[in-house]
Design an enzyme around this catalytic site. Structure first.
Site: not given
Length: 666
Positions: A327, A331-333, A507, A568
């Site tokens: 946010h 965030g508060i809003l 990996k 291989g």
């Protein structure tokens, strides 16, 4: 008792969602590491969608909708906490002033005019409205619908409201990992054990990236609080001032908040002289008499920000995990609207159209998004790998192709089921052509060889387009679990440096034996457990051991990668029986790795039901590596199509292909 919803994060977003969910009769538990560390404690509480000058239409709509919810939301919270004497949230819809300086480039209107939700005030008007502004303020915008709330008081009220409703809080909990299987969260691994619920909501703020590969980073903000001196009888400042690189927020309790710096320094703590000095200089320029006010307190916090500075809201790659993070400054809003939208989504599966702007998938490169294309779509192109003459090697039309959901690893979807490597090629150019010819979307890279510029790996970082190819760093060359863990961390940073901010893939190879190159099962398991806790999507290379494969799956690995034969060797499928057992019992993708030497063997592995293949030596050591890469790609598709089509049953006797009924007899 298992909760209906488990919320990770006890900041304002997590608390607001907890209250809304509980009000709609959900059983809610909140995991909170440190209640006082939430970004909402370190904010200023401005409710300023217009003063912030937000230009993104979706974000502006979201912010304005949340602002409209604020009065009723505050009343509801104050009613819930009235008996606790905590019903003062400091909500103050007093409007916000955004002053403009003389040197700023602004087209000053002749008469008052409307801008968004604001009105222009000239120098005389703005000084009448708020006396004491700096001499070089020439005017500014007034946003009457914006305001403020005391964020520190609000978060206490929210916590009290949640507790009074019966929300269960588990404080001092550190979340180590989100355990996932087959596109579903099965539990949250914490420092006190595994916690389960029916649904999960990630609201961990700036720490969300430590649990999932989301592009959320901390943005440090330093702030300080001044106190209006006792000899000043009336509050001299009654408007929030939103200035250049500064905001000044007066409180009714005679304190004045100054904020905030915006520093991309990770989780570096503490206030700094430079940060505080910058705030004080900007504040006293805007409102000079603050220079004589005593400093009451200084603090800092970490805002959760994304690369586009928009939140991440809504569904995730797991069907029972919802995201509410990123946010940044709002965030508060956004707490009220986030709570409503997330609750609608979790309890009623109701997706608001606004959420499409904030879906996590916007950060994914298009090649890795879920698509409706077929598995063979990568190969409907012309190839030229033989004698210099172009030859059309396209597969049949889509009517003859089977639909496939794609290869899903740790929430990412890939259309190609062939992974290739970058080692053993005769030149970088040959490697580039082979990767392109294979149609692969995942390429494994040995971290140590890139770090040391080993022969054949010079310039490898620049050789491939990492916007189209997903890097799979590997721990090749590591002989112990400790080495592998250290190299994995380097690999994650390498991927970030190359632009893949959300790449947590690794990996895992732990190979102490230099003659046979067989992986160490104990070291692999030890390293996998630690890396999963650190948020890696672990793809472990193992012997074809069904019991080890199951154990690795249980600790949270994203795949298992059994060898078909020694690395291989090109010996083909020497461990078919065990691989088949692994495939039958695995709930994560099975990637056959090492030993495949020819396209027929690649097709056979896919016909067994393997989800993908990783092939390097068979391509790199072929006489014509690009042609072999193309053949391996075709074989992978053919084997997958054959597996999906379902082969005919085997019989011990002949069965005529033409019916005997209706034949002409003499």
């Amino acid at each position: 008792m298992t909760s209906d919803v488990l919320i990770i994060g006890g900041g304002i977003i997590g608390l607001a969602c907890a209250v809304e969910l509980k009000l709609r009769s959900a059983n809610v538990t909140v995991l909170c590491r440190d209640f006082t560390a939430a970004a909402s404690h370190a904010a200023a509480g401005m409710l300023a969608p217009d003063a912030e000058n937000i230009t993104h239409k979706g974000m502006l709509s979201l912010c304005r909708r949340s602002l409209a919810l604020y009065p009723d939301w505050i009343n509801k919270l104050e009613e819930l906490t009235a008996k606790k004497d905590l019903n003062n949230t400091g909500y103050w819809p007093s409007g916000i002033l955004a002053p403009v300086y003389q040197e700023a480039e602004v087209n000053l209107p002749i008469s008052p005019s409307f801008k968004s939700q604001g009105f222009w005030l000239d120098q005389d008007a703005i000084n009448q409205y708020q006396p004491g502004l700096g001499a070089d303020v020439v005017g500014g915008w007034w946003y009457p619908e914006n305001g403020q709330v005391d964020n520190q008081a609000l978060i206490k009220v929210l916590r009290t409201a949640a507790e009074s409703l019966g929300v269960v809080f588990k404080d001092g909990i550190t979340v180590d990992a989100i355990c996932q299987q087959q596109g579903k969260v099965i539990g949250i691994q914490t420092n006190t054990g595994l916690v389960r619920a029916d649904h999960y909501l990630l609201a961990a703020g700036a720490w969300a990236n430590q649990l999932l590969p989301l592009p959320v980073r901390p943005r440090k903000g330093q702030m300080l609080r001044l106190r209006v001196p006792e000899f000043v009888k009336e509050l001299p400042l009654t408007r929030v001032l939103f200035g250049e690189n500064i905001y000044i927020v007066p409180r009714r309790n005679r304190s004045i908040i100054l904020g905030a710096t915006s520093e991309d320094v990770g989780f570096t703590p503490d206030n700094t002289p430079a940060g505080i000095q910058g705030l004080l200089e900007a504040a006293t320029r805007l409102y000079p008499q603050l220079a004589d006010y005593p400093i009451q307190e200084m603090w800092w916090g970490f805002r959760p920000t994304t690369s586009d500075e928009l939140p991440i809201l809504g569904e995730s790659h797991c069907q029972n995990l919802t995201l509410a993070t990123g946010h940044y400054r709002n965030g508060i809003l956004l707490a009220p609207v986030t709570a409503v939208l997330m609750t609608d989504l979790i309890l009623s599966q109701k997706t608001d159209p606004l959420l499409t702007h904030f879906h996590y998938s916007r950060f994914q490169n298009k090649p890795f998004q879920t698509q409706s294309s077929t598995t063979t779509s990568m190969f409907t192109h012309s190839a030229n790998f033989t004698n210099g003459h172009s030859k059309d090697l396209s597969l049949p039309s889509t009517e003859l192709q089977l639909q496939d959901s794609g290869l899903i690893i740790a929430g990412k979807t890939f259309q190609s089921r062939l992974m290739t490597g970058t080692g053993k090629y005769r030149s970088i150019e040959e490697m580039q052509k082979s990767v392109a010819a294979s149609g692969c979307q995942i390429v494994t890279v040995a971290v140590r060889r890139v770090q040391t510029n080993a022969p054949g790996h010079e310039g490898l970082a620049e050789a491939l387009d990492w916007g189209k190819i997903w890097m799979l760093p590997n721990t090749a060359g590591c002989q112990t679990a400790e080495e592998a863990i250290r190299v994995a961390r380097l690999g994650r940073e390498m991927a970030k440096l190359l632009g893949q901010e959300d790449n947590n893939f690794i990996k895992l190879e732990v190979i102490p034996d230099i003659k046979y190159l067989l992986p160490d099962p104990i070291g692999t398991l030890q390293a996998a457990e630690q890396l999963v806790k650190e948020g890696f999507a672990v793809l472990p290379y193992i012997n074809a051991d069904p019991m080890l494969a199951k154990r690795l799956e249980e600790v949270g690995c994203a795949t298992v990668m059994p060898l078909a034969a020694p690395i291989g060797s090109g010996q083909g499928l020497k461990t078919t029986a065990n691989i088949q057992i692994i495939i039958e019992n695995a709930k994560v993708p099975v990637v056959v790795d090492a030993g495949i030497g020819a396209p027929s063997e690649a097709a056979q592995a896919m016909e067994l039901g393997a989800d993908a293949l990783l092939i390097n030596s068979a391509i790199a050591l072929a006489e014509n590596a690009p042609s072999m890469a193309y053949a391996m790609g075709l074989a992978t598709v053919a084997g997958r199509m054959a597996y999906l089509a379902g082969r005919m049953p085997m019989k011990n006797y002949a069965s005529a292909s033409s019916p005997l009924t209706g034949t002409i007899t003499g």
